[in-house]
Design an enzyme around this catalytic site. Structure first.
Site, PDB file in Angstrom:
ATOM      1  N   LYS A 254      15.842  22.952  34.924  1.00  0.00           N
ATOM      2  CA  LYS A 254      15.050  23.221  36.127  1.00  0.00           C
ATOM      3  C   LYS A 254      13.606  22.835  35.828  1.00  0.00           C
ATOM      4  CE  LYS A 254      15.953  25.072  39.554  1.00  0.00           C
ATOM      5  NZ  LYS A 254      16.372  24.474  40.855  1.00  0.00           N
TER       6      LYS A 254
ATOM      7  N   HIS B 277      26.519  24.862  44.146  1.00  0.00           N
ATOM      8  CA  HIS B 277      25.136  25.248  43.923  1.00  0.00           C
ATOM      9  C   HIS B 277      25.007  26.733  43.648  1.00  0.00           C
ATOM     10  CE1 HIS B 277      21.007  26.371  45.459  1.00  0.00           C
ATOM     11  NE2 HIS B 277      20.724  25.430  44.586  1.00  0.00           N
TER      12      HIS B 277
END
Length: 406
Positions: free
Chosen positions: A171, A299
Site C-alpha cells: 500500500k 478487495h
C-alpha cells in the site's frame, strides 16, 4: 420467515499499529458496524459495514420501516425496496444494502441448513488464497514502525513466516514514488518467485504513474492498482506500460463495468462485497468479467470476520478468481466472532462450512469492542495522526520525507 427487527452495534477493534495510506491513516483500530437481522422464527442473520456511530445505527433502524415483514429469500425485492437505482442520486444506500444482503443470505442459509456458497451455485475451492497486505506504519505496542525498505522487507518476511503468503501487496502513496519504488525493488529482491502488487490509491501524477509502471515491468507483478485517478487515467497508463492495470475505485458498479468493457482501462477488477452492494452483485459482475476476459480479484475494505466470511463465500464460487484476495485481516489483534480470528494456512483461509455465513457473534467480544468504540469514538480516515494539519491532494504533492520521518 419474516423480518421483525434490525439492530446495529458499532465496534472499534484494535490493529497491531496505525497503518498509513495515501489519504491518511487507520488510527490503530477499525471502526465497523455489526448488523443483526432477526426473523419471526427466532433466527438472527449477521451483516457488517464500515464506519459507524449513531448515524449508522439510525440508518439501519430506519430500514426496519422498509423491511418489517420482508421475506429474506426475496433478495431482488430487497434491492429495490431500499436501493432503487432510479433514486440513487438522492439516497445512495449501497453499503446499507450490502450489510442487509449479507444478513439475509445468512438467514436463508441457516433456515435451509446450508452454507451461503450453496446458495450461490456451490463451492469449487475449499479455501481462498490471500496476499500479504504491507503497510508503512507507525510503531505499535508489540510491532515496530515500517518506514524503510529493510523494515518493509522484515514485515513481509514475518507475515510470510506466520501465514504462508506468496503474494505481497504494498500500500503506497505515503512517500515519494521514487522512494516507494526502492521499497518495491527491495521486496522483489527479497522474495524471488513470489508475486507483487503496488497500490498508491490513485495519488500519482500521470508522469509518476508512467515512470513507476515502466520501472517495474521486469518484476513478477500481479498488477499495478489504481496508480492514477480515473478510468481514463488508467487507460493512458495501460497503453504505455507492460503491467496489468487493476482498480477497486472506478469500477464499482455495472455502469462503470460496461464503460471499462467498451473502453478498457483496467485489466483486473477488484470486487468488494460492500462497495458492490452485496455478494450476489459481485457474482454477477464476475460473470461479466469472465465473458470479456477481465481478471477478477477480491478487495478488502478493512473487514472483520463477518464481511471476511462474505469474501470467502464469494471466493469459493468464482471459477475465474485467478488472483489472491486482499485482506487487512492479519493486522487485527482480535475479532468479534466466536473463536476469534479465522486462521491462515499456507497463505489461505478455509471457507466456513456452517449454515449461512458460518460465523456467529461472540457476545463478550462484541460488547468489549462496542465499549472501546464508546471510549475512543471514530477517527478521520483522511488525516494522518503523525502529520497534524496534513491532507491529501491528487496528485499528492505533499508526500512525507522518508528520511525525516512523518
Amino acid at each position: 420467515m419474516k423480518i421483525v427487527d434490525i439492530r446495529a452495534t458499532t465496534v472499534a477493534v484494535p490493529l497491531e499499529a496505525p497503518l498509513r495510506h495515501s489519504n491518511g491513516a487507520h488510527w490503530g483500530r477499525f471502526v465497523r458496524t455489526i448488523v443483526e437481522v432477526e426473523t419471526d422464527n427466532g433466527l438472527v442473520g449477521l451483516g457488517e459495514m464500515g464506519g459507524g456511530g449513531e448515524s449508522a445505527a439510525a440508518a439501519f433502524r430506519g430500514m426496519l420501516d422498509y423491511l418489517a415483514g420482508h421475506d429474506p429469500f426475496q433478495l431482488e425485492a430487497l434491492h429495490f425496496k431500499i436501493a432503487n437505482p432510479t433514486a440513487s442520486l438522492y439516497n445512495n444506500r449501497t453499503q446499507l444494502l450490502a450489510a442487509l444482503e449479507f444478513a439475509c443470505l445468512d438467514l436463508v442459509g441457516q433456515h435451509l441448513g446450508v452454507p451461503v456458497y450453496d446458495l450461490l451455485g456451490g463451492k469449487i475451492r475449499e479455501s481462498v488464497p490471500f496476499a500479504s497486505y504491507l503497510f508503512f506504519r507507525y510503531q505499535g505496542e508489540a510491532v515496530p514502525e515500517v518506514r524503510t525498505p529493510d523494515q518493509l522487507v522484515e514485515q513481509a518476511r514475518a507475515l510470510k513466516k506466520a501465514h504462508g503468503f506468496t503474494v505481497h501487496k504494498l500500500k503506497g502513496g505515503v512517500f515519494p514514488p521514487d522512494y516507494e519504488l526502492e521499497c518495491y525493488r527491495a521486496l522483489a529482491a527479497a522474495f524471488p518467485g513470489d508475486r507483487l502488487r503496488y497500490d498508491p490509491n490513485a495519488v500519482l501524477s500521470m508522469a509518476e504513474g508512467l515512470r513507476f509502471g515502466k520501472a517495474i515491468e521486469g518484476f513478477d507483478n500481479d498488477y499495478l492498482e489504481d496508480p492514477v485517478l480515473g478510468l481514463e487515467g488508467l487507460r493512458l497508463i495501460r497503453e504505455r506500460v507492460n503491467v496489468p492495470l487493476a482498480t477497486n475505485t472506478v469500477v464499482v458498479n455495472f455502469e462503470q463495468l460496461a464503460a471499462n468493457v467498451l473502453r478498457r482501462g483496467a485489466d483486473v477488477v477488484l470486487l468488494d462485497t460492500t462497495f458492490w452492494g452485496g455478494i450476489r452483485p459481485c457474482v454477477k459482475a464476475a460473470a461479466v468479467c469472465e465473458t470479456f476476459q477481465l481478471g477478477v480479484a477480491v478487495h478488502s475494505s478493512g473487514e472483520l470476520g463477518i464481511q471476511l466470511a462474505t469474501m470467502l463465500h464469494l471466493g469459493a464460487v468464482l471459477p475465474n478468481l485467478t488472483y489472491a484476495a486482499d485482506a487487512h485481516y492479519h493486522h487485527l489483534v482480535d475479532d468479534i466472532i466466536q473463536g476469534g480470528k479465522l486462521a491462515y494456512r499456507d497463505g489461505r483461509i478455509a471457507v466456513p462450512d456452517g449454515p449461512g455465513l458460518g460465523v456467529r457473534l461472540d457476545r463478550q467480544r462484541l460488547e468489549r469492542y462496542a465499549e472501546l468504540y464508546r471510549e475512543l469514538g471514530g477517527y478521520p480516515y483522511d488525516r494522518d495522526p503523525g502529520r497534524p494539519g496534513w491532507y491529501a491532494q491528487v496528485p499528492n504533492e505533499r508526500f512525507a520525507d522518508p528520511e525525516a520521518g512523518p
